[in-house]
Design a protein around this motif. Structure first.
Motif, PDB file in Angstrom:
ATOM      1  N   PHE A 293     -17.082  -2.253   5.883  1.00 50.78           N
ATOM      2  CA  PHE A 293     -16.135  -2.361   4.769  1.00 50.78           C
ATOM      3  C   PHE A 293     -16.701  -1.752   3.483  1.00 50.78           C
ATOM      4  CE2 PHE A 293     -14.303  -5.707   7.501  1.00 50.78           C
ATOM      5  CZ  PHE A 293     -12.984  -5.255   7.521  1.00 50.78           C
ATOM      6  N   PHE A 294     -18.000  -1.906   3.250  1.00 50.71           N
ATOM      7  CA  PHE A 294     -18.598  -1.328   2.055  1.00 50.71           C
ATOM      8  C   PHE A 294     -18.557   0.196   2.120  1.00 50.71           C
ATOM      9  CE2 PHE A 294     -22.274   0.374  -0.280  1.00 50.71           C
ATOM     10  CZ  PHE A 294     -21.959  -0.079  -1.551  1.00 50.71           C
ATOM     11  N   SER A 295     -18.923   0.765   3.262  1.00 52.25           N
ATOM     12  CA  SER A 295     -18.912   2.226   3.395  1.00 52.25           C
ATOM     13  C   SER A 295     -17.491   2.767   3.338  1.00 52.25           C
ATOM     14  CB  SER A 295     -19.583   2.649   4.711  1.00 52.25           C
ATOM     15  OG  SER A 295     -18.920   2.089   5.829  1.00 52.25           O
ATOM     16  N   LEU A 296     -16.534   2.005   3.884  1.00 43.98           N
ATOM     17  CA  LEU A 296     -15.137   2.441   3.842  1.00 43.98           C
ATOM     18  C   LEU A 296     -14.621   2.432   2.407  1.00 43.98           C
ATOM     19  CD1 LEU A 296     -12.939   3.289   5.862  1.00 43.98           C
ATOM     20  CD2 LEU A 296     -12.164   0.923   5.896  1.00 43.98           C
ATOM     21  N   PHE A 297     -14.957   1.365   1.678  1.00 41.31           N
ATOM     22  CA  PHE A 297     -14.565   1.266   0.267  1.00 41.31           C
ATOM     23  C   PHE A 297     -15.175   2.418  -0.538  1.00 41.31           C
ATOM     24  CE2 PHE A 297     -15.734  -0.189  -4.023  1.00 41.31           C
ATOM     25  CZ  PHE A 297     -14.475  -0.455  -4.537  1.00 41.31           C
ATOM     26  N   THR A 298     -16.468   2.676  -0.330  1.00 40.53           N
ATOM     27  CA  THR A 298     -17.160   3.737  -1.055  1.00 40.53           C
ATOM     28  C   THR A 298     -16.580   5.104  -0.704  1.00 40.53           C
ATOM     29  OG1 THR A 298     -19.193   2.417  -1.020  1.00 40.53           O
ATOM     30  CG2 THR A 298     -19.421   4.754  -1.530  1.00 40.53           C
TER      31      THR A 298
ATOM     32  N   MET B 214     -13.225   5.468  -2.484  1.00 38.87           N
ATOM     33  CA  MET B 214     -13.454   5.621  -3.920  1.00 38.87           C
ATOM     34  C   MET B 214     -13.977   7.028  -4.237  1.00 38.87           C
ATOM     35  SD  MET B 214     -12.562   2.995  -5.696  1.00 38.87           S
ATOM     36  CE  MET B 214     -13.486   3.198  -7.219  1.00 38.87           C
ATOM     37  N   SER B 215     -14.736   7.597  -3.305  1.00 31.66           N
ATOM     38  CA  SER B 215     -15.306   8.928  -3.516  1.00 31.66           C
ATOM     39  C   SER B 215     -14.268  10.031  -3.405  1.00 31.66           C
ATOM     40  CB  SER B 215     -16.432   9.184  -2.502  1.00 31.66           C
ATOM     41  OG  SER B 215     -17.486   8.265  -2.681  1.00 31.66           O
ATOM     42  N   ILE B 216     -13.335   9.890  -2.466  1.00 30.73           N
ATOM     43  CA  ILE B 216     -12.336  10.958  -2.306  1.00 30.73           C
ATOM     44  C   ILE B 216     -11.123  10.754  -3.213  1.00 30.73           C
ATOM     45  CG2 ILE B 216     -13.082  11.409   0.058  1.00 30.73           C
ATOM     46  CD1 ILE B 216     -10.494  10.059   1.027  1.00 30.73           C
ATOM     47  N   TYR B 217     -11.001   9.539  -3.789  1.00 32.83           N
ATOM     48  CA  TYR B 217      -9.937   9.266  -4.762  1.00 32.83           C
ATOM     49  C   TYR B 217     -10.539   8.780  -6.079  1.00 32.83           C
ATOM     50  CZ  TYR B 217      -6.870   9.145  -0.628  1.00 32.83           C
ATOM     51  OH  TYR B 217      -6.188   9.449   0.524  1.00 32.83           O
ATOM     52  N   PRO B 218     -11.371   9.606  -6.733  1.00 39.12           N
ATOM     53  CA  PRO B 218     -11.978   9.156  -8.002  1.00 39.12           C
ATOM     54  C   PRO B 218     -10.926   9.094  -9.099  1.00 39.12           C
ATOM     55  CG  PRO B 218     -12.423  11.464  -7.670  1.00 39.12           C
ATOM     56  CD  PRO B 218     -11.734  10.992  -6.410  1.00 39.12           C
TER      57      PRO B 218
END
Length: 294
Positions: free
Chosen positions: A29-34, A37-41
């Motif tokens: 879940f943390f990697s998915l969230f990150t 967030m990275s591709i939708y800054p």
């Protein structure tokens, strides 16, 4: 006694199983969230235009190689047939580099544009360099077909620098990058460096999400591989104390193509190379373009 030991073992195993499940779920879940967030800054639109700096300009809309509508500014210079394409970093927009465009505009036409999903350009997400090379190709082809500008220099900061080193085009005569990364996967590793042994799982999951959700392999976003095939002059600038894109990325790029010039700006952090000594920086960049775009 044996029953007590057996019960304790079962409780112990159940506890460790719960801990293991928690760790696995956290990593997922943390990697998915990150990743998302990275591709939708957050979208940044800087309230600044070339006219605010006394520069005449033309608002441009053009298409990326894969069809997205992108927003750009052309600052014309009628004294030359050469143009510099200026490309911003992540997550920023074209206005972020107007300070660079200002000094380049004295000797060249300057074209700035927003990468996909940034600024005023179309695009649902960023791929931090993988698909953005299509944006640059679109910009080069626009200048050729619509403005008859075929002698092109590239200036890219951070993400923009990585994109500049990912494209081979006959109209491009010289490239200057500031704080470009060598491999996108290295940036993922750098992002997760504080997680020690767990970073490898996070890196693997991030690569997996790229394939599952975007259909891209981030290992192929690799300027360090493409730079080997670039024959034109390249100036690699990097901040000595860069906290976002480690200095080793610049050395990797330089080692991959020994014909490149490497300039390490002392005591500078990410994005500070120009401000440390603007006069020296501007002279070095202008002289490089003038020498190699005759």
């Amino acid at each position: 006694s044996n029953l007590f030991i057996l019960l304790n073992k079962q409780i112990f195993m159940q506890l460790w199983l719960k801990i293991l499940i928690f760790i696995v779920l956290f990593l997922i879940f943390f990697s998915l969230f990150t990743f998302f967030m990275s591709i939708y800054p957050p979208k940044i639109v800087t309230e600044l235009e070339p006219s605010d700096l006394g520069l005449e300009y033309e608002e441009i809309n053009f298409r990326s190689k894969d069809g997205l509508k992108l927003s750009g500014w052309l600052i014309p210079n009628n004294m030359t047939k050469s143009a510099i394409i200026v490309m911003h970093g992540y997550p920023a927009d074209k206005a972020n580099l107007l300070g660079i465009a200002e000094f380049l505009a004295k000797d060249f036409s300057v074209f700035l544009f927003d990468f996909r999903s940034f600024g005023e350009s179309e695009g649902k997400y960023t791929t931090a360099g993988y698909l953005e090379k299509n944006d640059l190709i679109g910009a080069i082809e626009y200048l050729e077909k619509e403005k008859n500008l075929t002698k092109i220099g590239l200036y890219g900061f951070s993400l923009g620098g990585a994109v500049a080193l990912s494209v081979n085009h006959g109209n491009v005569k010289a490239i200057v990058t500031d704080s470009a990364y060598a491999k996108l996967s290295n940036m993922v590793e750098h992002m997760y460096r504080i997680f020690f042994i767990f970073k490898y799982s996070l890196i693997y999951l991030t690569k997996l999400y790229g394939i599952l959700f975007l259909g891209i392999d981030i290992d192929k976003a690799s300027p360090v591989d493409n730079i080997k095939n670039i024959k034109i002059p390249i100036l690699l600038i990097h901040a000595e104390k860069d906290s976002q894109i480690p200095l080793n990325e610049a050395y990797s790029l330089h080692n991959s193509n020994k014909k490149t010039e490497l300039w390490i700006v002392k005591d500078a952090d990410h994005g500070m190379a120009h401000s440390i000594n603007p006069e020296k920086y501007e002279k070095r960049v202008i002289d490089f373009f003038k020498e190699n775009m005759k």
